[in-house]
Enzyme design. Structure first.
Site, PDB file in Angstrom:
ATOM      1  N   CYS A 136      -6.394   0.352  -4.260  1.00  0.00           N
ATOM      2  CA  CYS A 136      -5.727  -0.722  -5.233  1.00  0.00           C
ATOM      3  C   CYS A 136      -6.340  -2.328  -4.674  1.00  0.00           C
ATOM      4  O   CYS A 136      -7.749  -2.192  -5.223  1.00  0.00           O
ATOM      5  CB  CYS A 136      -4.449  -1.320  -5.097  1.00  0.00           C
ATOM      6  SG  CYS A 136      -4.163  -1.916  -6.598  1.00  0.00           S
ATOM      7  N   HIS A 180      -1.206   4.230  -4.211  1.00  0.00           N
ATOM      8  CA  HIS A 180       0.363   3.463  -3.635  1.00  0.00           C
ATOM      9  C   HIS A 180       0.724   4.874  -2.512  1.00  0.00           C
ATOM     10  O   HIS A 180       1.331   6.076  -4.059  1.00  0.00           O
ATOM     11  CB  HIS A 180       0.877   2.387  -4.023  1.00  0.00           C
ATOM     12  CG  HIS A 180       0.327   1.151  -3.736  1.00  0.00           C
ATOM     13  ND1 HIS A 180      -1.172   0.323  -2.673  1.00  0.00           N
ATOM     14  CD2 HIS A 180       0.156   0.606  -5.191  1.00  0.00           C
ATOM     15  CE1 HIS A 180      -0.923  -0.754  -3.786  1.00  0.00           C
ATOM     16  NE2 HIS A 180      -0.641  -0.671  -3.820  1.00  0.00           N
ATOM     17  N   ARG A 206      -1.163  -4.124 -17.549  1.00  0.00           N
ATOM     18  CA  ARG A 206      -0.636  -4.504 -16.206  1.00  0.00           C
ATOM     19  C   ARG A 206      -0.729  -2.645 -16.174  1.00  0.00           C
ATOM     20  O   ARG A 206       0.680  -2.237 -16.881  1.00  0.00           O
ATOM     21  CB  ARG A 206       0.367  -5.106 -15.844  1.00  0.00           C
ATOM     22  CG  ARG A 206       0.858  -5.010 -14.136  1.00  0.00           C
ATOM     23  CD  ARG A 206       0.821  -5.844 -13.564  1.00  0.00           C
ATOM     24  NE  ARG A 206       1.347  -5.871 -12.104  1.00  0.00           N
ATOM     25  CZ  ARG A 206       0.190  -6.129 -11.301  1.00  0.00           C
ATOM     26  NH1 ARG A 206      -0.927  -7.258 -11.786  1.00  0.00           N
ATOM     27  NH2 ARG A 206      -0.178  -6.311  -9.778  1.00  0.00           N
TER      28      ARG A 206
END
Ligand code: GLN
Length: 242
Positions: A94, A195, A129
């Site tokens: 990320c 993640h 997002r």
């Protein structure tokens, strides 16, 4: 004489550590030790010298401004570049992935920040997002495919240049932003958005990094409880369950 431990170098957790990606370093170290291979986890704080003799270097996710500090410190230190020239593996998640590219923007400011330039990618603020569980299909170097699961949360969307190839094809989620490709690979540098930590959720990817770093194949580890958890997670993401 016993061989020197394989060094797994975790970079700048105090800057790029808010998503728990330090777990990737624990997973790599454990998977070596479970096979009887001596391994050492080295955690490097900003300002401390980065060792140049690591086998695998890890960067995690973090907040926008922390990315700028991290990129400046890594460039000033310089050892990561030497290690990559010497054949080390870099796995970046990320924010860590974004700083590996040529440039990135942060937040709503749209100020373009120069990256490390070790991946031919650029990151710009996306129209939305990208948040949620993701599933993508990774084609391994031997041609077999394997699913990658994880949780993504990023405002930056990443575009690949011709020197980088996607790590995986998105089945669910956003990936690099447009829900087609996930992550990027260029030589021994791999960037990915999920993640989880991603290497705990995807042991085959963890072993791939280790095999690249060691230059040899590793015997599979028989860990049925991890496989069972993984199977449950893959079907949960497919079915949109938490
Ligand atoms: N700050 C970056 C973004 O929002 C990276 C976030 C993260 O590491 N999860 O795009």
């Amino acid at each position: 004489m016993s061989a020197a431990p394989v060094k797994i170098v975790l970079l700048y957790q105090s800057l790029l550590g808010i998503y728990g990606d330090h777990g990737n370093a624990v997973v790599l170290t454990k998977r070596l030790k479970w096979r009887g291979i001596d391994a050492e986890l080295i955690s490097v704080d900003p300002g401390d010298p980065v060792p140049a003799d690591g086998a695998v270097y890890l960067l995690g996710g973090g907040e926008d401004t922390a990315q700028i500090t991290a990129v400046n410190q890594l460039r000033a230190d310089g050892a990561l570049f030497s290690a990559l020239d010497d054949g080390a593996v870099l796995f970046a998640v990320c924010a860590g992935y974004q700083i590996c590219g040529h440039s990135f923007t942060i937040g709503a400011r749209d100020e373009v920040i120069e990256g490390l330039g070790v991946l031919d990618v650029e990151t710009r603020r996306g129209p939305e997002r990208a948040v949620g569980e993701s599933l993508s299909r990774w084609t391994r170097p031997d041609g077999a495919t394997s699913l990658i699961t994880g949780f993504e949360n990023h405002g930056g969307w990443t575009t690949l240049g011709s020197d980088a190839t996607p790590l995986a094809a998105v089945e669910k989620g956003w990936g690099n932003g447009d829900s087609t490709t996930e992550g990027a690979v260029q030589g021994r540098v791999i960037g990915a958005y999920p993640h989880g930590p991603i290497l705990a959720r995807n042991p085959e990817l963890a072993d791939h990094l280790l095999e690249q770093a060691l230059g040899r194949s590793l015997d599979p580890l028989d860990l049925p409880e991890i496989e069972a958890l993984r199977t449950r997670r893959v079907s949960a993401v497919r079915e949109g369950r938490p």
